[in-house]
Design a protein around this motif. Structure first.
Motif, PDB file in Angstrom:
ATOM      1  N   GLU A  77     -17.181   0.804   4.870  1.00  0.00           N
ATOM      2  CA  GLU A  77     -17.533   1.155   6.326  1.00  0.00           C
ATOM      3  C   GLU A  77     -16.522   2.369   6.623  1.00  0.00           C
ATOM      4  N   GLY A  78     -15.570   2.522   5.941  1.00  0.00           N
ATOM      5  CA  GLY A  78     -14.611   3.673   6.024  1.00  0.00           C
ATOM      6  C   GLY A  78     -13.624   3.257   7.252  1.00  0.00           C
ATOM      7  N   GLY A  79     -13.482   2.008   7.373  1.00  0.00           N
ATOM      8  CA  GLY A  79     -12.555   1.506   8.423  1.00  0.00           C
ATOM      9  C   GLY A  79     -11.107   1.297   7.686  1.00  0.00           C
ATOM     10  N   VAL A  80     -10.262   1.094   8.785  1.00  0.00           N
ATOM     11  CA  VAL A  80      -8.689   0.757   8.325  1.00  0.00           C
ATOM     12  C   VAL A  80      -8.793  -0.666   7.958  1.00  0.00           C
ATOM     13  N   GLY A  81      -9.329  -1.719   8.615  1.00  0.00           N
ATOM     14  CA  GLY A  81      -9.153  -3.070   8.439  1.00  0.00           C
ATOM     15  C   GLY A  81     -10.625  -3.582   8.874  1.00  0.00           C
ATOM     16  N   ALA A  82     -10.631  -4.790   8.468  1.00  0.00           N
ATOM     17  CA  ALA A  82     -11.605  -5.772   9.045  1.00  0.00           C
ATOM     18  C   ALA A  82     -11.196  -7.317   9.232  1.00  0.00           C
ATOM     19  N   VAL A  83     -11.970  -8.085   9.935  1.00  0.00           N
ATOM     20  CA  VAL A  83     -11.629  -9.342  10.316  1.00  0.00           C
ATOM     21  C   VAL A  83     -12.922 -10.090   9.705  1.00  0.00           C
ATOM     22  N   CYS A  84     -13.211 -10.982   8.982  1.00  0.00           N
ATOM     23  CA  CYS A  84     -14.306 -11.735   8.845  1.00  0.00           C
ATOM     24  C   CYS A  84     -14.134 -13.228   9.758  1.00  0.00           C
ATOM     25  N   CYS A  85     -15.321 -13.484   9.930  1.00  0.00           N
ATOM     26  CA  CYS A  85     -15.369 -14.710  10.743  1.00  0.00           C
ATOM     27  C   CYS A  85     -16.797 -15.595  10.191  1.00  0.00           C
ATOM     28  N   SER A  86     -17.248 -16.543  11.215  1.00  0.00           N
ATOM     29  CA  SER A  86     -18.040 -17.705  10.790  1.00  0.00           C
ATOM     30  C   SER A  86     -19.624 -17.327  10.998  1.00  0.00           C
ATOM     31  N   SER A  87     -19.949 -16.218  11.643  1.00  0.00           N
ATOM     32  CA  SER A  87     -21.267 -15.764  11.828  1.00  0.00           C
ATOM     33  C   SER A  87     -21.359 -14.347  12.382  1.00  0.00           C
ATOM     34  N   GLY A  88     -22.411 -13.810  12.499  1.00  0.00           N
ATOM     35  CA  GLY A  88     -22.540 -12.483  13.285  1.00  0.00           C
ATOM     36  C   GLY A  88     -22.237 -12.824  14.802  1.00  0.00           C
ATOM     37  N   HIS A  89     -22.844 -13.872  15.229  1.00  0.00           N
ATOM     38  CA  HIS A  89     -22.672 -14.139  16.789  1.00  0.00           C
ATOM     39  C   HIS A  89     -21.162 -14.006  17.013  1.00  0.00           C
ATOM     40  N   ALA A  90     -20.198 -14.760  16.109  1.00  0.00           N
ATOM     41  CA  ALA A  90     -19.082 -14.984  16.229  1.00  0.00           C
ATOM     42  C   ALA A  90     -18.238 -13.457  16.181  1.00  0.00           C
ATOM     43  N   ALA A  91     -18.785 -12.610  15.309  1.00  0.00           N
ATOM     44  CA  ALA A  91     -18.321 -11.220  15.031  1.00  0.00           C
ATOM     45  C   ALA A  91     -18.461 -10.509  16.667  1.00  0.00           C
ATOM     46  N   GLN A  92     -19.499 -10.816  17.098  1.00  0.00           N
ATOM     47  CA  GLN A  92     -19.674 -10.033  18.420  1.00  0.00           C
ATOM     48  C   GLN A  92     -18.739 -10.419  19.349  1.00  0.00           C
ATOM     49  N   ILE A  93     -18.496 -11.614  19.467  1.00  0.00           N
ATOM     50  CA  ILE A  93     -17.305 -12.356  20.569  1.00  0.00           C
ATOM     51  C   ILE A  93     -15.906 -11.769  19.931  1.00  0.00           C
ATOM     52  N   MET A  94     -15.673 -11.938  18.558  1.00  0.00           N
ATOM     53  CA  MET A  94     -14.483 -11.427  18.310  1.00  0.00           C
ATOM     54  C   MET A  94     -14.192  -9.644  18.673  1.00  0.00           C
ATOM     55  N   ALA A  95     -15.131  -9.155  18.491  1.00  0.00           N
ATOM     56  CA  ALA A  95     -15.200  -7.651  18.625  1.00  0.00           C
ATOM     57  C   ALA A  95     -14.818  -7.589  20.251  1.00  0.00           C
ATOM     58  N   LEU A  96     -15.316  -8.372  21.326  1.00  0.00           N
ATOM     59  CA  LEU A  96     -15.267  -8.106  22.564  1.00  0.00           C
ATOM     60  C   LEU A  96     -13.827  -8.899  23.352  1.00  0.00           C
ATOM     61  N   PHE A  97     -13.458  -9.718  22.444  1.00  0.00           N
ATOM     62  CA  PHE A  97     -12.269 -10.586  22.802  1.00  0.00           C
ATOM     63  C   PHE A  97     -11.250  -9.659  23.259  1.00  0.00           C
ATOM     64  N   PRO A  98     -10.668  -9.033  22.396  1.00  0.00           N
ATOM     65  CA  PRO A  98      -9.469  -8.001  22.820  1.00  0.00           C
ATOM     66  C   PRO A  98      -9.453  -6.910  23.971  1.00  0.00           C
ATOM     67  N   LEU A  99     -10.938  -6.738  24.082  1.00  0.00           N
ATOM     68  CA  LEU A  99     -11.244  -5.642  24.880  1.00  0.00           C
ATOM     69  C   LEU A  99     -11.357  -6.057  26.582  1.00  0.00           C
ATOM     70  N   MET A 100     -11.995  -7.255  26.713  1.00  0.00           N
ATOM     71  CA  MET A 100     -12.559  -7.764  27.846  1.00  0.00           C
ATOM     72  C   MET A 100     -11.423  -8.681  28.820  1.00  0.00           C
ATOM     73  N   GLU A 101     -11.903  -8.775  29.926  1.00  0.00           N
ATOM     74  CA  GLU A 101     -11.047  -9.785  30.901  1.00  0.00           C
ATOM     75  C   GLU A 101     -12.088 -10.013  31.943  1.00  0.00           C
ATOM     76  N   PRO A 102     -12.045 -11.294  32.710  1.00  0.00           N
ATOM     77  CA  PRO A 102     -12.794 -11.668  33.691  1.00  0.00           C
ATOM     78  C   PRO A 102     -12.827 -10.520  34.677  1.00  0.00           C
ATOM     79  N   GLY A 103     -14.261 -10.113  35.001  1.00  0.00           N
ATOM     80  CA  GLY A 103     -14.606  -8.890  35.983  1.00  0.00           C
ATOM     81  C   GLY A 103     -15.001  -7.752  35.243  1.00  0.00           C
ATOM     82  N   LYS A 104     -14.774  -7.608  33.894  1.00  0.00           N
ATOM     83  CA  LYS A 104     -14.942  -6.415  33.049  1.00  0.00           C
ATOM     84  C   LYS A 104     -16.539  -6.598  32.579  1.00  0.00           C
TER      85      LYS A 104
END
Length: 430
Positions: A77-104
């Motif tokens: 993909e041309g990235g610097v790193g990646a994190v694998c997880c249990s499913s595609g749905h898990a990946a979507q939550i993993m992608a948002l988790f460091p970015l989001m907070e309540p109210g965002k």
């Protein structure tokens, strides 16, 4: 591999991230079926837990087999790193988790897989997050949906189920102006057909269950970090820029630079959410990726033949395949997906809902399953299955109306697939 930039895709899909096993010399990546790893001594253990040294602690966090897969996908993909997880749905939550907070909130394309629409419209509310759905082709609407609480834009490169190709260059320009990441689900395209990072994406997510594995054996997900986003440019992303209490005030972006997101996703995301990929699943996906380019070439070749035949059939009202010159997205292929428009599309069948159900039940080669991206050709009536939880309006917006059937074209002989569709359509409309 020391200099991946000098190798072609076909070489990288076989070799990236993999090295002969140092203990045995095994050429194929072993399945490291272990939960824990012996520390050299107490000082080594402390350094690992303090994030002062990279290594293996516990397989909820890191595993050697999974690590090879992460490096391979990141490289392709041309990235610097990646994190694998249990499913595609898990990946979507993993992608948002460091970015989001309540109210965002996150601005999301209306053209998404039905399960993703449900996840974004319903499930993430429980975290106090909001999803704002927009027509991803309406640039003004996308920009208007962004406010001070928006933390990302999310879309699919090739949308499931309709095969719509997103204008990633336009979306990345909007996200850059707003100072927020663009997250692109590249499952339907794979890095062989599309490289979202080259078009300005910050993060790329995959359901590795689909084309990357390619054989319908295991579920998995992956988040690829481009390393190109300045997490400290504003105060919008404190998880990455501000002191982290769980690590004695460590600042991820200050400490790990362009790998901040990757390290955070392992050290906090996998640690606390626990959506771990198992090593055997990683092994199957690694084997699948070794033939990714060969499979995708045949997938695309077959999809063009089948879609072209369907477009001329009087029993079909419409075909959504972007690889057809008549499709509105056809002009985006050259820039976004230069090797082809993928192999996922829908057909609108004359006769409506009942005809669609009969069609699905009459097919012999196509498998009726809730999956896509298999070597086998697959079919599903989205309105009664994957998109069933959505309102009729949401189904139409996602390209999954009651008269629509989704096809995932496999690598079989194209003439056999056409013959199977022909006989099934005859039965469905008789």
């Amino acid at each position: 591999m020391s200099d991946t930039a000098s190798y072609g895709f076909d070489t990288l899909q076989v070799h990236a991230g993999a090295r002969p096993d140092p203990a045995t010399g095994a050429r194929q990546t072993p399945i490291y079926q272990t939960t824990a790893y012996v520390f050299r001594d107490a000082e080594h253990a402390a350094a690992l837990f303090n994030l002062q040294e990279v290594g293996f602690i516990y397989s909820r966090l890191t595993n050697p087999t999974v690590a090879v897969l992460q490096e391979r996908i990141a490289t392709l993909e041309g990235g610097v790193g990646a994190v694998c997880c249990s499913s595609g749905h898990a990946a979507q939550i993993m992608a948002l988790f460091p970015l989001m907070e309540p109210g965002k909130n996150v601005v999301v394309s209306t053209r998404l897989y039905g399960g993703s629409v449900t996840q974004f419209s319903q499930t993430i509310k429980r975290f106090g997050w909001e999803a704002r759905f927009v027509d991803i082709d309406d640039e003004a609407a996308v920009a208007a949906a962004i406010d001070d609480n928006t933390r990302a834009i999310f879309c699919e490169s090739i949308a499931n189920p309709g095969g719509h190709i997103a204008d990633l260059d336009a979306l990345s320009a909007i996200s850059a102006k707003a100072g927020i990441p663009l997250i692109v689900d590249n499952t339907s395209a794979t890095p062989y057909l599309c490289n979202p990072i080259k078009h300005g994406a910050t993060l790329v997510v995959h359901s590795t269950t689909k084309y990357l594995t390619g054989n319908g054996t295991v579920t998995g997900g992956c988040v690829v970090d481009s390393g190109n986003f300045d997490w400290s440019a504003s105060d919008k992303f404190p998880s990455l820029s501000a002191p982290e209490p769980a690590y004695h005030g460590l600042k991820f972006h200050e400490t790990f630079g362009n790998l901040a997101f990757t390290f955070h996703s392992i050290a906090i995301g996998l640690r606390d959410l626990g959506m771990t990929m198992n090593p055997q699943g990683a092994h199957y996906t690694l084997m699948g990726i070794e033939t990714l380019s060969l499979r995708m070439e045949r997938h695309v070749e077959n999809a063009v033949k089948v879609a072209s035949w369907l477009e001329t059939d009087p029993r079909i009202e419409a075909v959504t395949y972007a690889g057809l010159p008549s499709n509105p997205c056809y002009g985006r292929i050259a820039s976004i997906c230069p090797k082809g428009a993928g192999a996922l599309f829908t057909i609108a069948v004359k006769g409506g809902y009942d005809a669609c159900v009969k069609l699905v039940d009459s097919l012999e080669i196509f498998s009726h399953v809730a999956n896509l991206g298999d070597t086998r050709s697959l079919v599903i009536h989205s309105a009664s299955t994957t998109h069933r939880q959505l309102s009729p309006e949401q189904q139409e917006a996602a390209g999954a109306g009651a008269n629509v059937v989704r096809l995932s074209i496999g690598i079989e002989d194209a003439k056999d697939l056409i013959a199977d569709l022909d006989q099934a359509l005859t039965k469905a409309l008789s």
